[in-house]
Design an enzyme around this catalytic site. Sequence first.
Site, PDB file in Angstrom:
ATOM      1  N   ASP A   1     -45.676 -85.078 -53.652  1.00  0.00           N
ATOM      2  CA  ASP A   1     -46.398 -83.815 -53.853  1.00  0.00           C
ATOM      3  C   ASP A   1     -47.834 -83.909 -53.337  1.00  0.00           C
ATOM      4  O   ASP A   1     -48.444 -84.981 -53.388  1.00  0.00           O
ATOM      5  CB  ASP A   1     -46.395 -83.485 -55.353  1.00  0.00           C
ATOM      6  CG  ASP A   1     -46.707 -82.018 -55.600  1.00  0.00           C
ATOM      7  OD1 ASP A   1     -46.696 -81.224 -54.638  1.00  0.00           O
ATOM      8  OD2 ASP A   1     -46.977 -81.671 -56.760  1.00  0.00           O
TER       9      ASP A   1
ATOM     10  N   ASN B   1     -48.943 -82.445 -50.200  1.00  0.00           N
ATOM     11  CA  ASN B   1     -49.153 -82.281 -48.748  1.00  0.00           C
ATOM     12  C   ASN B   1     -49.982 -81.042 -48.437  1.00  0.00           C
ATOM     13  O   ASN B   1     -50.915 -81.086 -47.630  1.00  0.00           O
ATOM     14  CB  ASN B   1     -47.816 -82.086 -48.020  1.00  0.00           C
ATOM     15  CG  ASN B   1     -47.008 -83.348 -47.952  1.00  0.00           C
ATOM     16  OD1 ASN B   1     -47.518 -84.423 -48.180  1.00  0.00           O
ATOM     17  ND2 ASN B   1     -45.731 -83.208 -47.646  1.00  0.00           N
TER      18      ASN B   1
ATOM     19  N   TRP C   1     -53.650 -81.392 -49.395  1.00  0.00           N
ATOM     20  CA  TRP C   1     -54.330 -82.325 -48.494  1.00  0.00           C
ATOM     21  C   TRP C   1     -54.583 -81.654 -47.155  1.00  0.00           C
ATOM     22  O   TRP C   1     -55.679 -81.780 -46.575  1.00  0.00           O
ATOM     23  CB  TRP C   1     -53.478 -83.586 -48.304  1.00  0.00           C
ATOM     24  CG  TRP C   1     -54.183 -84.645 -47.493  1.00  0.00           C
ATOM     25  CD1 TRP C   1     -54.976 -85.643 -47.969  1.00  0.00           C
ATOM     26  CD2 TRP C   1     -54.178 -84.769 -46.055  1.00  0.00           C
ATOM     27  NE1 TRP C   1     -55.468 -86.396 -46.926  1.00  0.00           N
ATOM     28  CE2 TRP C   1     -54.992 -85.883 -45.743  1.00  0.00           C
ATOM     29  CE3 TRP C   1     -53.573 -84.068 -45.027  1.00  0.00           C
ATOM     30  CZ2 TRP C   1     -55.205 -86.313 -44.436  1.00  0.00           C
ATOM     31  CZ3 TRP C   1     -53.796 -84.476 -43.706  1.00  0.00           C
ATOM     32  CH2 TRP C   1     -54.613 -85.597 -43.432  1.00  0.00           C
TER      33      TRP C   1
ATOM     34  N   HIS D   1     -48.132 -81.437 -44.214  1.00  0.00           N
ATOM     35  CA  HIS D   1     -46.739 -81.922 -44.185  1.00  0.00           C
ATOM     36  C   HIS D   1     -46.555 -82.969 -43.077  1.00  0.00           C
ATOM     37  O   HIS D   1     -45.863 -83.963 -43.266  1.00  0.00           O
ATOM     38  CB  HIS D   1     -45.763 -80.758 -43.979  1.00  0.00           C
ATOM     39  CG  HIS D   1     -45.754 -79.783 -45.120  1.00  0.00           C
ATOM     40  ND1 HIS D   1     -45.580 -80.171 -46.430  1.00  0.00           N
ATOM     41  CD2 HIS D   1     -45.910 -78.425 -45.153  1.00  0.00           C
ATOM     42  CE1 HIS D   1     -45.636 -79.103 -47.220  1.00  0.00           C
ATOM     43  NE2 HIS D   1     -45.838 -78.037 -46.480  1.00  0.00           N
TER      44      HIS D   1
ATOM     45  N   GLU E   1     -36.561 -74.751 -54.793  1.00  0.00           N
ATOM     46  CA  GLU E   1     -37.719 -73.844 -54.965  1.00  0.00           C
ATOM     47  C   GLU E   1     -38.487 -73.623 -53.656  1.00  0.00           C
ATOM     48  O   GLU E   1     -39.206 -72.645 -53.511  1.00  0.00           O
ATOM     49  CB  GLU E   1     -38.706 -74.448 -55.988  1.00  0.00           C
ATOM     50  CG  GLU E   1     -38.159 -74.555 -57.391  1.00  0.00           C
ATOM     51  CD  GLU E   1     -37.779 -73.195 -57.940  1.00  0.00           C
ATOM     52  OE1 GLU E   1     -38.667 -72.342 -57.986  1.00  0.00           O
ATOM     53  OE2 GLU E   1     -36.601 -72.999 -58.282  1.00  0.00           O
TER      54      GLU E   1
ATOM     55  N   LEU F   1     -31.291-100.889 -46.382  1.00  0.00           N
ATOM     56  CA  LEU F   1     -31.870 -99.903 -47.297  1.00  0.00           C
ATOM     57  C   LEU F   1     -31.025 -98.640 -47.240  1.00  0.00           C
ATOM     58  O   LEU F   1     -30.624 -98.208 -46.160  1.00  0.00           O
ATOM     59  CB  LEU F   1     -33.302 -99.551 -46.844  1.00  0.00           C
ATOM     60  CG  LEU F   1     -33.944 -98.338 -47.532  1.00  0.00           C
ATOM     61  CD1 LEU F   1     -34.293 -98.652 -48.984  1.00  0.00           C
ATOM     62  CD2 LEU F   1     -35.207 -97.892 -46.785  1.00  0.00           C
TER      63      LEU F   1
HETATM   64  C1  FPP Z   1     -44.690 -81.182 -51.462  1.00  0.00           C
HETATM   65  O1  FPP Z   1     -46.026 -80.938 -51.153  1.00  0.00           O
HETATM   66  C2  FPP Z   1     -43.949 -81.658 -50.312  1.00  0.00           C
HETATM   67  C3  FPP Z   1     -42.954 -80.968 -49.681  1.00  0.00           C
HETATM   68  C4  FPP Z   1     -42.491 -79.656 -50.113  1.00  0.00           C
HETATM   69  C5  FPP Z   1     -42.279 -81.489 -48.476  1.00  0.00           C
HETATM   70  C6  FPP Z   1     -42.228 -82.965 -48.306  1.00  0.00           C
HETATM   71  C7  FPP Z   1     -42.015 -83.237 -46.854  1.00  0.00           C
HETATM   72  C8  FPP Z   1     -42.546 -84.259 -46.154  1.00  0.00           C
HETATM   73  C9  FPP Z   1     -43.332 -85.342 -46.760  1.00  0.00           C
HETATM   74  C10 FPP Z   1     -42.356 -84.359 -44.680  1.00  0.00           C
HETATM   75  C11 FPP Z   1     -40.944 -84.337 -44.232  1.00  0.00           C
HETATM   76  C12 FPP Z   1     -40.151 -85.473 -44.720  1.00  0.00           C
HETATM   77  C13 FPP Z   1     -39.041 -85.962 -44.114  1.00  0.00           C
HETATM   78  C14 FPP Z   1     -38.348 -87.105 -44.728  1.00  0.00           C
HETATM   79  C15 FPP Z   1     -38.509 -85.425 -42.861  1.00  0.00           C
HETATM   80  P1  FPP Z   1     -46.621 -79.490 -51.394  1.00  0.00           P
HETATM   81  O2  FPP Z   1     -46.650 -78.770 -50.106  1.00  0.00           O
HETATM   82  O3  FPP Z   1     -45.870 -78.822 -52.507  1.00  0.00           O
HETATM   83  O4  FPP Z   1     -48.079 -79.800 -51.839  1.00  0.00           O
HETATM   84  P2  FPP Z   1     -49.042 -78.889 -52.713  1.00  0.00           P
HETATM   85  O5  FPP Z   1     -48.658 -79.129 -54.136  1.00  0.00           O
HETATM   86  O6  FPP Z   1     -50.380 -79.433 -52.379  1.00  0.00           O
HETATM   87  O7  FPP Z   1     -48.842 -77.466 -52.277  1.00  0.00           O
END
Ligand code: FPP
Length: 214
Positions: free
Chosen positions: A12, A14, A17, A29, A59, A123
């Site tokens: 969580d 991305n 950040w 992301h 979600e 893995l």
């Molecule tokens: C949550 O952060 C993260 C996601 C919804 C997506 C996670 C995806 C990746 C790390 C990249 C793709 C991964 C692969 C394996 C291809 P958020 O956007 O909800 O963060 P926030 O809480 O700051 O809004």
Amino acid sequence: MNSPKHVAIIMDGNGRWGIENKKSRNLGHKAGLKTVEKIIKSTIKNKIKYLTLYAFSTENWKRPYLEIKFLLNLLESFLNDKLNELNKNGIKLKIIGNIKKFPKNIQSNLKNAQKKTNKNKNLQLILALNYGSKSEIVNAIKLIKNKKIKINEKSIDRFLYTKGIPNPDILIRTGNTNRLSNFLLWQLAYSEIFFEKKLWPEFSIKDYNRIIKI
Ligand code: FPP
């Protein structure tokens, strides 16, 4: 604690950040994917056999169209660019979740990547995609009832997406939010949970080692 066999991660932070550092959630992301690559390498180095990453929740469909499109493109390029590397590093890919909602080309890429990496032993990389734990459990119970099998803990285990995979020893959630967000509710019953303040793109190998070496 003995060294863990299975680590699960809610990646969580991305979006936050990205906004703070690049003025774009999507670039957050993209940076998150770099952390994914680092953590996979470190997981192998530490001889942990299973790593589950919450990459797309049920979600997440509520996000703006362009953000969903960006996330799906990231997934697609991960599958296209990294398949050889997965094989080179002995990584078996397994998807949990209902992928029928994804575009057809991604569905077939996902199936192909699972097939092509099926024999790898270093893995097992488990990506949760369009995954929601409550619906996983309801679905398992429906399947058990259809087959007229007894409902008990063992039979439920057998009809979850995670059949045959040991339960996570550790759950890590980055991003300073202390909830499970419908992730592996059944499988996390006895896991140790670490809520980290850092956002996923800034989560480091040092942070990871601190947790898995406890
Ligand atoms: C949550 O952060 C993260 C996601 C919804 C997506 C996670 C995806 C990746 C790390 C990249 C793709 C991964 C692969 C394996 C291809 P958020 O956007 O909800 O963060 P926030 O809480 O700051 O809004």
